[in-house]
Design an enzyme around this catalytic site. Structure first.
Site, mmCIF file in Angstrom:
data_model
loop_
_atom_site.group_PDB
_atom_site.id
_atom_site.type_symbol
_atom_site.label_atom_id
_atom_site.label_comp_id
_atom_site.label_asym_id
_atom_site.label_seq_id
_atom_site.Cartn_x
_atom_site.Cartn_y
_atom_site.Cartn_z
ATOM 1 N N ASP A 154 -72.060 -41.300 -5.061
ATOM 2 C CA ASP A 154 -70.622 -41.182 -4.921
ATOM 3 C C ASP A 154 -69.755 -41.808 -5.946
ATOM 4 O OD1 ASP A 154 -68.305 -41.237 -3.629
ATOM 5 O OD2 ASP A 154 -68.750 -42.150 -1.813
ATOM 6 N N TYR A 211 -54.523 -46.084 8.589
ATOM 7 C CA TYR A 211 -54.952 -47.581 8.705
ATOM 8 C C TYR A 211 -53.885 -48.596 8.904
ATOM 9 C CZ TYR A 211 -58.303 -45.413 5.316
ATOM 10 O OH TYR A 211 -59.455 -44.499 4.741
ATOM 11 N N TYR A 267 -68.989 -47.480 1.421
ATOM 12 C CA TYR A 267 -68.015 -46.841 2.210
ATOM 13 C C TYR A 267 -68.148 -45.434 1.361
ATOM 14 C CZ TYR A 267 -63.550 -44.598 3.297
ATOM 15 O OH TYR A 267 -62.338 -43.794 3.593
ATOM 16 N N LYS A 287 -60.685 -38.039 -6.186
ATOM 17 C CA LYS A 287 -59.557 -38.910 -6.717
ATOM 18 C C LYS A 287 -59.209 -38.827 -8.271
ATOM 19 C CE LYS A 287 -60.163 -42.293 -3.364
ATOM 20 N NZ LYS A 287 -59.374 -42.601 -2.540
#
Length: 416
Positions: A238, A16, A144, A267
């Site tokens: 999600d 990124y 996203y 996560k």
């Protein structure tokens, strides 16, 4: 500068950032609790829990001990044709924690891969059911779901990071979230027209995370469940960002009182220690694969799926959730975030301040200079990494009030 950083820098492809112009990353020596200790001796209060993974703080002794015991016993074994206790125990525990019939767990290593697996499950569900033509997904602006090829197609095509790859993969159906009666009616009409080509709806429940920390109400999820049922398409949640208490409930879907056909998790699943993800399917989805026909099987199997070390960490993380202290901690953090960030509403360029559970967001009218702000925050002794138009906090649930106040104070000072 540290030798390993200097020597390795020409060979590491960083995420990124435009590496030619980006500032050098901060060299980290170690972590503990809610702190990142740099090689130069500075300590930073981590405001984003390493992309919201380290929900119990860093180096939690219970998780570390579980991983150490598993390392001595068996660090890894292939999952094809073999089984091990950490994965089977974890699957049973996840099934008992998730609502309804979400009880069939397929493990992988990363969040985006779990979304790809969920998409693959949805496509093959229809194939196994003898239905042809359902080859697309309906996703939402502001969403996203990852950076791998298939997940890029269900991210926001304009506001996301993947516009360069338009046309590389099949285009999906992108719509507005049904946040009110008008947008719900528009989505209903869209599904009435195109449901025969749609395998599933994909959505982040309550919070569109990396798309800008955009919040929506539980009613949106109830509308989506009703529309999916009305038009006969599957529904995928999600929960990679929202799962494991980040929004104030163990899973975001609980606040809507409904369940999807497939949910993805990652996560905070291992408490921020090791890579692990899961796509968890309902009985309805799983039964389409339960067959005497070998061709009906899901032919997928990441090499490190159900890695025993990662599963041991996840089981230890679930142990920590079982004591229930997360509820009071998230409520405490929510109050502290609201109080500490509310003054930012008056700052130049700020258009919104919002808090949900242990998520605090300051949104600007235009994109912020993330690199410059990161450096300023580090000077204040905190690690905060803005993205897009938002400066946000997703602290570890164990963070004390003093460190939280230090974070919100740094935001007020730097943004002033």
């Amino acid at each position: 500068m540290t030798d390993w950083l200097t020597d390795g820098a020409p060979h590491v492809w960083r995420p990124y950032c435009q590496m030619k112009t980006a500032p050098a990353p901060l060299a980290v020596a170690r972590t503990y609790g809610t702190r990142i200790v740099l090689e130069d001796g500075r300590e930073l209060v981590d405001g984003i829990a390493s992309w919201w993974t380290a929900c119990h703080g860093y180096n939690h002794p219970h998780i570390a001990a579980a991983v150490a015991r598993q390392l001595e016993r068996m660090p890894h074994v292939m999952f094809g044709g073999l089984a091990h206790e950490p994965a089977y125990r974890l699957a049973e525990r996840l099934a008992s924690l998730l609502p309804g019939e979400l009880s069939h767990v397929f493990f992988a290593e990363s969040g985006s891969v779990s979304v790809e697996i969920a998409m693959k499950m949805a496509l093959q569900f229809w194939i196994n059911s003898g239905v042809s033509g359902r080859t697309r997904f309906l996703a939402f602006r502001g969403g996203y779901h990852g950076d791998t090829l298939a997940t890029m197609t269900v991210c926001d095509p304009e506001e996301g990071m993947h516009a360069l790859f338009a046309g590389v993969m099949p285009a999906q159906v992108i719509a507005d979230l049904p946040v009110d009666e008008a947008s719900a009616a528009a989505l209903d009409a869209l599904l009435a027209e195109r449901s025969s080509e749609i395998a599933a709806i994909v959505v982040e429940p309550l919070v569109q995370g990396a798309g800008g920390m955009l919040f929506h109400s539980p009613e949106v999820l109830r509308r989506l469940r009703a529309l999916a049922d009305r038009h006969g398409v599957l529904l995928i949640f999600d929960e990679i960002f929202t799962g494991f208490a980040r929004t104030g409930s163990l899973f975001a879907m609980e606040q809507a009182g409904i369940e999807p056909d497939i949910v993805t998790l990652s996560k905070a699943l291992t408490g921020g220690t090791l890579p692990l993800s899961a796509a968890v399917a309902s009985d309805k989805v799983f039964e389409a694969f339960w067959s005497d026909d070998p061709g009906a099987a899901l032919m997928h199997g990441p090499t490190y799926m159900a890695n025993p070390l990662a599963c041991a960490a996840a089981n230890a993380s679930l142990d920590l959730f079982e004591d229930g202290s997360w509820e009071a901690n998230v409520a405490r953090l929510s109050g502290g975030l609201s109080e500490g960030l509310e003054p930012c509403r008056k700052l130049p360029g700020v258009i919104d301040v919002r808090v949900l559970g242990a998520i605090g967001v300051v949104e600007f009218e235009d994109a912020v200079d993330a690199g410059a702000l990161c450096a300023r925050f580090a000077e204040e002794g905190v690690w905060i990494r803005p993205m897009g138009k938002v400066v946000y906090l997703t602290p570890a649930f164990v963070m004390d009030d003093a460190d939280l106040a230090r974070l919100t104070s740094a935001i007020r000072k730097v943004l002033a």
